[in-house]
Write an enzyme that holds these catalytic residues in place. Sequence first.
Site, PDB file in Angstrom:
ATOM      1  N   ASP A 191       0.824  -1.202   0.000  1.00 43.64           N
ATOM      2  CA  ASP A 191       0.000   0.000   0.000  1.00 43.64           C
ATOM      3  C   ASP A 191       0.861   1.257   0.000  1.00 43.64           C
ATOM      4  O   ASP A 191       1.796   1.383   0.789  1.00 43.64           O
ATOM      5  CB  ASP A 191      -0.892  -0.007   1.251  1.00 43.64           C
ATOM      6  CG  ASP A 191      -1.703   1.259   1.392  1.00 43.64           C
ATOM      7  OD1 ASP A 191      -2.628   1.462   0.580  1.00 43.64           O
ATOM      8  OD2 ASP A 191      -1.402   2.051   2.292  1.00 43.64           O
ATOM      9  N   GLU A 231       0.392  -1.180  -5.308  1.00 41.63           N
ATOM     10  CA  GLU A 231      -0.718  -0.248  -5.476  1.00 41.63           C
ATOM     11  C   GLU A 231      -0.162   1.131  -5.810  1.00 41.63           C
ATOM     12  O   GLU A 231       0.543   1.737  -4.997  1.00 41.63           O
ATOM     13  CB  GLU A 231      -1.550  -0.178  -4.190  1.00 41.63           C
ATOM     14  CG  GLU A 231      -2.784   0.695  -4.303  1.00 41.63           C
ATOM     15  CD  GLU A 231      -2.673   2.016  -3.569  1.00 41.63           C
ATOM     16  OE1 GLU A 231      -3.592   2.834  -3.717  1.00 41.63           O
ATOM     17  OE2 GLU A 231      -1.675   2.235  -2.862  1.00 41.63           O
TER      18      GLU A 231
END
Length: 443
Positions: A191, A231
Site C-alpha cells: 500500500d 498499489e
Amino acid sequence: MNEGVQLLCYADRLGGDIDGLRQLLSERLKGFSGVHLLPFFVPFDGDDAGFDPIDHCRVDPRLGSWQDVQLLADDVALTADLIVNHVSAQSAEFQDWLAKGPASEHEGMFLRYRDVFPDGGTEAEITAFYRPRPGLPFTAYQGADGSRALLWTTFMPSQIDINVRHPAGKAYLGRVLAALAAGGVTTVRVDAVGYAVKTPGSDSFMTEQTLEYVRELAADCHRLGLKVLVEVHAHFTQQLAVAPLVDYVYDFATAALLFHCLRTGSVDRLLAWDAIRPQNAITVLDTHDGIGIIDAGPLGGKPGLLTQADMAAIFAEIDQASAGVSGAASVIPAWFTLPHQANTAFFDALGRDEDAYLLTRAVQFFLPGTPQVYYVGLLAGGNDVELWRASGQGREVNRHRYTLAEVERALDSRIVQAVFGLIALRSHPAFSGEYRCAKLGDS
C-alpha cells in the site's frame, strides 16, 4: 493462467468478522478464487479504516485471530496489506520513540524533515512533493523531554511515515512480512509504496529510487514465499514500469475508459489501452478508495489515454448520476483540479443502469489478468450517505456495513445473480487460452 475472480472486502462490513466472512465465501458467496481482506490489524477501525495500524502484526481480536485468518487462507488465496509508508502515531514503536528519543530501539524508524532535507529545503523543493491530500506532508510532534521534531505525514497527521531506508524501518517491515507469511497470506498488497521514498529535487512519487526500493522489497517478500501486488495511482506508464518488477500491478485505467466508452460510444481509447496493458494486472472497476479516473489521464506533462477534458466530463457525469454525492464526497489533492478517484458506489456512478453495469463487469472479467470485485459493487450496492456524513470521510460513502439480511436480499436480485453467472463463466478453462480483441464496426 486463469486465476478466476477475486473479492475485495472488509471482514467487519461483510460477514461481521473473519470467520463470518469465511462462512459466506464457502456458502452463499461461492465462486471466488481469492479474497483481498482489507486491513484486519489492530485497530481495523482507526482514523483511516485500518490503514493506520497501531499493531500491524496482530489481528484485531474483535475480528478474530491469526487462526481464523489461516482457516480463510485454507479455502481461498489470501491477499493482505503491507502498509509500507506509515504507522499510527499510537503505535508502540512511535510512543516508545516519543518517550525515549535517541535511546529508543526505534530511533531512526520515523522519517523526519531533516532526513530528507539535512541542509533545509527550498520552497520549490518542498512544494514539489506529490501528495494525495491538500496541504504539506509534515506534522510537528513533541517528545517527553520537550524536544520537537517535524515528521513526514504524507496522508494524515496521525499516520507517521516510516524511514524505509533506515535499519529500524527495515526491521519493522520485516517483522510485519514474517507475521503475514506465518498467517497464511499468499500475496501482499504493498500500500502507498509510491510515496515511501522521498527524493529531493523530484516530486518523490514513483521515481527511479522508488522503483529500486520496489525491487528490494519484492525480493524480501519472495524469500518468504509471498507474491507482491503494488498499489500505485498514477499515470498509466507507471503501471507499465512496475509490472516487470512484481507479480501483480493494478489496472485502474479500464474503469475510466469504460465510462468514456459509455459516454461517447467509441471504444478506440479502450482498445489503445488493451494493446499495451500489463498481462499481470489485477483489474478493478471500484475499490474501497473509490473509482479510479486520474490513472487514465495526463499527468506531469505526459499525455494520457484520456484528455483532461475527458476526465472532467466523466467526473461531471458520475456526479450527476450519483445525485451530487460524488462531487461532494471526492477530494481534490494539492496542485490538482480534479480528484484522484470518484467517491461513489459503482452502481450509482452508472445511474443504477443494470445493462451498463453488467456490460462493464463483463469487459472487466473478460480482459487478461485477474479481475477483482469490490464487495459493494458485487452486491450492486448504493451510496451510504449516512455513513459518510457520520464519519466526515468521503470514501466511507462506498463502504457500507452489510447485515446478513441485506446480503441475502442482494443475492436474490437479478443483477447480482447475473454477476455471479459472469464469475462462474470466468473460471472456464478457455480463459487460460489465447486472447484477441478486435473492433467489429465504426459505432
